[in-house]
Write a protein that holds these residues in place. Sequence first.
Motif, PDB file in Angstrom:
ATOM      1  N   ALA A  42       9.260  30.908  40.888  1.00 55.42           N
ATOM      2  CA  ALA A  42       9.494  32.358  40.765  1.00 55.42           C
ATOM      3  C   ALA A  42       8.483  33.052  41.665  1.00 55.42           C
ATOM      4  CB  ALA A  42       9.318  32.804  39.327  1.00 55.42           C
ATOM      5  N   SER A  43       8.885  34.242  42.186  1.00 51.91           N
ATOM      6  CA  SER A  43       7.962  34.972  43.047  1.00 51.91           C
ATOM      7  C   SER A  43       8.128  36.462  42.773  1.00 51.91           C
ATOM      8  CB  SER A  43       8.225  34.610  44.519  1.00 51.91           C
ATOM      9  OG  SER A  43       7.205  35.164  45.345  1.00 51.91           O
ATOM     10  N   SER A  44       7.654  37.286  43.727  1.00 50.72           N
ATOM     11  CA  SER A  44       7.592  38.740  43.468  1.00 50.72           C
ATOM     12  C   SER A  44       8.982  39.376  43.430  1.00 50.72           C
ATOM     13  CB  SER A  44       6.746  39.409  44.561  1.00 50.72           C
ATOM     14  OG  SER A  44       7.188  38.960  45.832  1.00 50.72           O
ATOM     15  N   SER A  45       9.985  38.666  43.952  1.00 53.07           N
ATOM     16  CA  SER A  45      11.367  39.172  43.874  1.00 53.07           C
ATOM     17  C   SER A  45      12.305  37.969  43.923  1.00 53.07           C
ATOM     18  CB  SER A  45      11.658  40.076  45.083  1.00 53.07           C
ATOM     19  OG  SER A  45      11.750  39.277  46.260  1.00 53.07           O
ATOM     20  N   PRO A  46      13.526  38.107  43.442  1.00 50.32           N
ATOM     21  CA  PRO A  46      14.480  36.992  43.510  1.00 50.32           C
ATOM     22  C   PRO A  46      14.674  36.500  44.948  1.00 50.32           C
ATOM     23  CG  PRO A  46      15.302  38.697  42.042  1.00 50.32           C
ATOM     24  CD  PRO A  46      14.076  39.267  42.703  1.00 50.32           C
ATOM     25  N   GLU A  47      14.690  37.438  45.890  1.00 45.28           N
ATOM     26  CA  GLU A  47      14.899  37.045  47.300  1.00 45.28           C
ATOM     27  C   GLU A  47      13.693  36.248  47.805  1.00 45.28           C
ATOM     28  OE1 GLU A  47      17.281  36.795  49.037  1.00 45.28           O
ATOM     29  OE2 GLU A  47      16.582  36.612  51.093  1.00 45.28           O
ATOM     30  N   ARG A  48      12.507  36.728  47.490  1.00 46.52           N
ATOM     31  CA  ARG A  48      11.281  36.020  47.908  1.00 46.52           C
ATOM     32  C   ARG A  48      11.243  34.638  47.263  1.00 46.52           C
ATOM     33  NH1 ARG A  48       8.737  34.090  50.975  1.00 46.52           N
ATOM     34  NH2 ARG A  48       6.622  33.320  50.637  1.00 46.52           N
ATOM     35  N   ALA A  49      11.685  34.558  46.004  1.00 44.78           N
ATOM     36  CA  ALA A  49      11.692  33.252  45.313  1.00 44.78           C
ATOM     37  C   ALA A  49      12.674  32.308  45.986  1.00 44.78           C
ATOM     38  CB  ALA A  49      12.069  33.450  43.851  1.00 44.78           C
ATOM     39  N   ARG A  50      13.828  32.839  46.388  1.00 41.96           N
ATOM     40  CA  ARG A  50      14.839  31.994  47.025  1.00 41.96           C
ATOM     41  C   ARG A  50      14.318  31.441  48.335  1.00 41.96           C
ATOM     42  NH1 ARG A  50      18.297  32.112  50.747  1.00 41.96           N
ATOM     43  NH2 ARG A  50      17.825  34.242  51.443  1.00 41.96           N
ATOM     44  N   ILE A  51      13.691  32.320  49.123  1.00 40.53           N
ATOM     45  CA  ILE A  51      13.155  31.893  50.433  1.00 40.53           C
ATOM     46  C   ILE A  51      12.038  30.868  50.238  1.00 40.53           C
ATOM     47  CG2 ILE A  51      11.855  32.668  52.460  1.00 40.53           C
ATOM     48  CD1 ILE A  51      13.372  35.382  52.136  1.00 40.53           C
ATOM     49  N   ALA A  52      11.115  31.187  49.313  1.00 38.50           N
ATOM     50  CA  ALA A  52       9.965  30.289  49.104  1.00 38.50           C
ATOM     51  C   ALA A  52      10.412  28.935  48.562  1.00 38.50           C
ATOM     52  CB  ALA A  52       8.968  30.941  48.149  1.00 38.50           C
ATOM     53  N   ALA A  53      11.386  28.946  47.634  1.00 43.36           N
ATOM     54  CA  ALA A  53      11.869  27.664  47.076  1.00 43.36           C
ATOM     55  C   ALA A  53      12.440  26.795  48.192  1.00 43.36           C
ATOM     56  CB  ALA A  53      12.913  27.924  45.999  1.00 43.36           C
ATOM     57  N   GLY A  54      13.170  27.444  49.110  1.00 42.28           N
ATOM     58  CA  GLY A  54      13.725  26.693  50.246  1.00 42.28           C
ATOM     59  C   GLY A  54      12.631  26.147  51.142  1.00 42.28           C
ATOM     60  N   GLU A  55      11.634  27.001  51.452  1.00 40.74           N
ATOM     61  CA  GLU A  55      10.543  26.592  52.363  1.00 40.74           C
ATOM     62  C   GLU A  55       9.697  25.470  51.749  1.00 40.74           C
ATOM     63  OE1 GLU A  55       9.703  30.946  54.536  1.00 40.74           O
ATOM     64  OE2 GLU A  55       8.486  30.289  52.809  1.00 40.74           O
ATOM     65  N   LEU A  56       9.491  25.534  50.412  1.00 44.31           N
ATOM     66  CA  LEU A  56       8.572  24.593  49.763  1.00 44.31           C
ATOM     67  C   LEU A  56       9.303  23.379  49.167  1.00 44.31           C
ATOM     68  CD1 LEU A  56       6.746  27.022  50.203  1.00 44.31           C
ATOM     69  CD2 LEU A  56       5.856  26.749  47.905  1.00 44.31           C
ATOM     70  N   GLY A  57      10.639  23.363  49.288  1.00 47.40           N
ATOM     71  CA  GLY A  57      11.384  22.198  48.790  1.00 47.40           C
ATOM     72  C   GLY A  57      11.434  22.109  47.279  1.00 47.40           C
ATOM     73  N   ILE A  58      11.479  23.296  46.635  1.00 45.12           N
ATOM     74  CA  ILE A  58      11.585  23.344  45.168  1.00 45.12           C
ATOM     75  C   ILE A  58      13.075  23.347  44.819  1.00 45.12           C
ATOM     76  CG2 ILE A  58      10.902  24.621  43.096  1.00 45.12           C
ATOM     77  CD1 ILE A  58       8.516  23.738  44.825  1.00 45.12           C
ATOM     78  N   ASP A  59      13.442  22.690  43.704  1.00 47.27           N
ATOM     79  CA  ASP A  59      14.875  22.535  43.400  1.00 47.27           C
ATOM     80  C   ASP A  59      15.611  23.864  43.416  1.00 47.27           C
ATOM     81  OD1 ASP A  59      14.197  19.934  43.093  1.00 47.27           O
ATOM     82  OD2 ASP A  59      14.491  19.839  40.921  1.00 47.27           O
ATOM     83  N   ARG A  60      15.031  24.893  42.727  1.00 45.12           N
ATOM     84  CA  ARG A  60      15.737  26.179  42.732  1.00 45.12           C
ATOM     85  C   ARG A  60      14.817  27.334  42.412  1.00 45.12           C
ATOM     86  NH1 ARG A  60      17.188  28.237  37.740  1.00 45.12           N
ATOM     87  NH2 ARG A  60      16.971  26.889  35.895  1.00 45.12           N
ATOM     88  N   ALA A  61      15.223  28.530  42.853  1.00 44.95           N
ATOM     89  CA  ALA A  61      14.511  29.759  42.518  1.00 44.95           C
ATOM     90  C   ALA A  61      14.853  30.144  41.086  1.00 44.95           C
ATOM     91  CB  ALA A  61      14.942  30.871  43.474  1.00 44.95           C
ATOM     92  N   ALA A  62      13.921  30.830  40.423  1.00 43.23           N
ATOM     93  CA  ALA A  62      14.155  31.223  39.026  1.00 43.23           C
ATOM     94  C   ALA A  62      13.374  32.501  38.758  1.00 43.23           C
ATOM     95  CB  ALA A  62      13.695  30.106  38.089  1.00 43.23           C
ATOM     96  N   MET A  63      13.624  33.094  37.610  1.00 38.15           N
ATOM     97  CA  MET A  63      12.822  34.238  37.169  1.00 38.15           C
ATOM     98  C   MET A  63      11.632  33.697  36.384  1.00 38.15           C
ATOM     99  SD  MET A  63      14.541  36.573  38.501  1.00 38.15           S
ATOM    100  CE  MET A  63      13.896  38.118  37.789  1.00 38.15           C
ATOM    101  N   ILE A  64      10.562  34.514  36.300  1.00 37.81           N
ATOM    102  CA  ILE A  64       9.337  34.058  35.631  1.00 37.81           C
ATOM    103  C   ILE A  64       9.628  33.607  34.198  1.00 37.81           C
ATOM    104  CG2 ILE A  64       7.151  34.861  34.648  1.00 37.81           C
ATOM    105  CD1 ILE A  64       6.604  36.386  37.158  1.00 37.81           C
ATOM    106  N   ASP A  65      10.394  34.416  33.456  1.00 43.03           N
ATOM    107  CA  ASP A  65      10.665  34.063  32.046  1.00 43.03           C
ATOM    108  C   ASP A  65      11.399  32.735  31.928  1.00 43.03           C
ATOM    109  OD1 ASP A  65      11.264  37.475  30.849  1.00 43.03           O
ATOM    110  OD2 ASP A  65       9.450  36.363  31.412  1.00 43.03           O
ATOM    111  N   GLU A  66      12.280  32.464  32.904  1.00 44.60           N
ATOM    112  CA  GLU A  66      13.044  31.214  32.858  1.00 44.60           C
ATOM    113  C   GLU A  66      12.114  30.002  32.981  1.00 44.60           C
ATOM    114  OE1 GLU A  66      16.034  31.368  35.859  1.00 44.60           O
ATOM    115  OE2 GLU A  66      16.960  29.488  35.215  1.00 44.60           O
ATOM    116  N   ILE A  67      11.023  30.198  33.731  1.00 46.30           N
ATOM    117  CA  ILE A  67      10.054  29.102  33.887  1.00 46.30           C
ATOM    118  C   ILE A  67       9.145  29.018  32.664  1.00 46.30           C
ATOM    119  CG2 ILE A  67       8.073  28.307  35.234  1.00 46.30           C
ATOM    120  CD1 ILE A  67       9.440  29.484  37.719  1.00 46.30           C
ATOM    121  N   LEU A  68       8.627  30.172  32.240  1.00 48.48           N
ATOM    122  CA  LEU A  68       7.676  30.152  31.119  1.00 48.48           C
ATOM    123  C   LEU A  68       8.341  29.692  29.825  1.00 48.48           C
ATOM    124  CD1 LEU A  68       5.701  33.445  31.825  1.00 48.48           C
ATOM    125  CD2 LEU A  68       4.961  31.087  32.220  1.00 48.48           C
ATOM    126  N   ASP A  69       9.623  29.991  29.669  1.00 46.95           N
ATOM    127  CA  ASP A  69      10.312  29.612  28.423  1.00 46.95           C
ATOM    128  C   ASP A  69      11.261  28.447  28.650  1.00 46.95           C
ATOM    129  OD1 ASP A  69      10.639  33.171  27.902  1.00 46.95           O
ATOM    130  OD2 ASP A  69       9.015  31.809  27.298  1.00 46.95           O
TER     131      ASP A  69
END
Length: 370
Positions: A42-69
């Motif tokens: 998760a990042s500062s926006s859904p778009e930023r999370a999508r880009i970062a997940a792609g750049e860092l090879g993370i399975d998928r972008a998510a919202m903060i709550d989805e990760i914490l819970d």
Amino acid sequence: MTTDVTDTEVGTIRSGFLGGGFMAQVHSRAARAAGADTAMLASSSPERARIAAGELGIDRAAMIDEILDGDVDVVHICTPNATHAALALRAIEAGKNVVCEKPLATTFADARRLADAAAARGVVAAVPFVYRYHPMVREARAIVAAGEIGALLTVDCGYLQDWMLRPDDNDWRATSTEGGPSRAFADIGSHLCDLLEFVAGERIVRLTSRTRRVYESRDGQPVANEDAVAIIVELASGALGTLLISQMAAGRKNALTLELHGTDASVRFDQERPEELWVGEREGNRTLFRDPTTAHPGVARFSRVPVGHSQGYQDAFNGFVADVYAAIGGETPDGLPTFEDGARAAQLTEAVLRAAAEERWVDVDASARS
Ligand code: SOE
């Protein structure tokens, strides 16, 4: 000697990442090296999370709550300093193990509360004071612990960078809202003091300091914290020392140096030459090089590649995350920096700022009480 980082595989640990910058990149590389599934970011926006997940090879972008819970075993918090405390508390309350970037919190009270909450919840909660994971730091610590330098007399330490040298060099760390009341000390002085206390095996009990802010604004933004700190310290044994921390030291990129002088010998570690350790004696000096076959007991495990092939910062980070995941698996790795160490760093930060503001010596433990 662990020559293949996948030897430290921890099976199916699922890791989540909050933040998509440089530190999230370092954390996620280390998580993969430890055999984890890097599941969500998760990042500062859904778009930023999508880009970062792609750049860092993370399975998928998510919202903060989805990760914490959600379905992750450990949350890596790599967001701006002022957000750490609330996010780490949320993760602990959700029963997640946590790796939170330093500074753990911008006040000692908050950091103390987080360390207590993690202990009460029974989760693994770590802070990446990763310079502990350079093999020659562990060798220095083992030499001191074995009494081979004698009684500690003085220390001469520094942490110098130059990425904030120019007036238009700016960063979220320089603002009080995102960075907090301290910048240079909280950001890199915390590493230096953690490493000093870790290697020396004793604490800083008193200190006096002066801070300096060179530019009142950067890139048109007001600056709320310090560029440089000069500190005199007294350790529990009575050893005295000087620490210089600056992010405006032209030509110094990540120059963390630690030199301890004892009644029999001295040791010096230079983070920019991490494969070496200088040992000084009246009868002559020598440089030790990383070699698990000659290292002190307990040090060999930090060698992650064969001798002669230089180990560096990411290897140290990989060693740290492998130990966090081993702790999640029930092990008790030696020297793992936890939220207790994060709270200690916050306590030192407040002591440094108080000593500078009041122009006096401060008892570190007492300063946190008043
Ligand atoms: C910037 O000062 C920085 O990236 C720190 O935030 C890290 O903790 C340090 O290891 C390197 O420099």
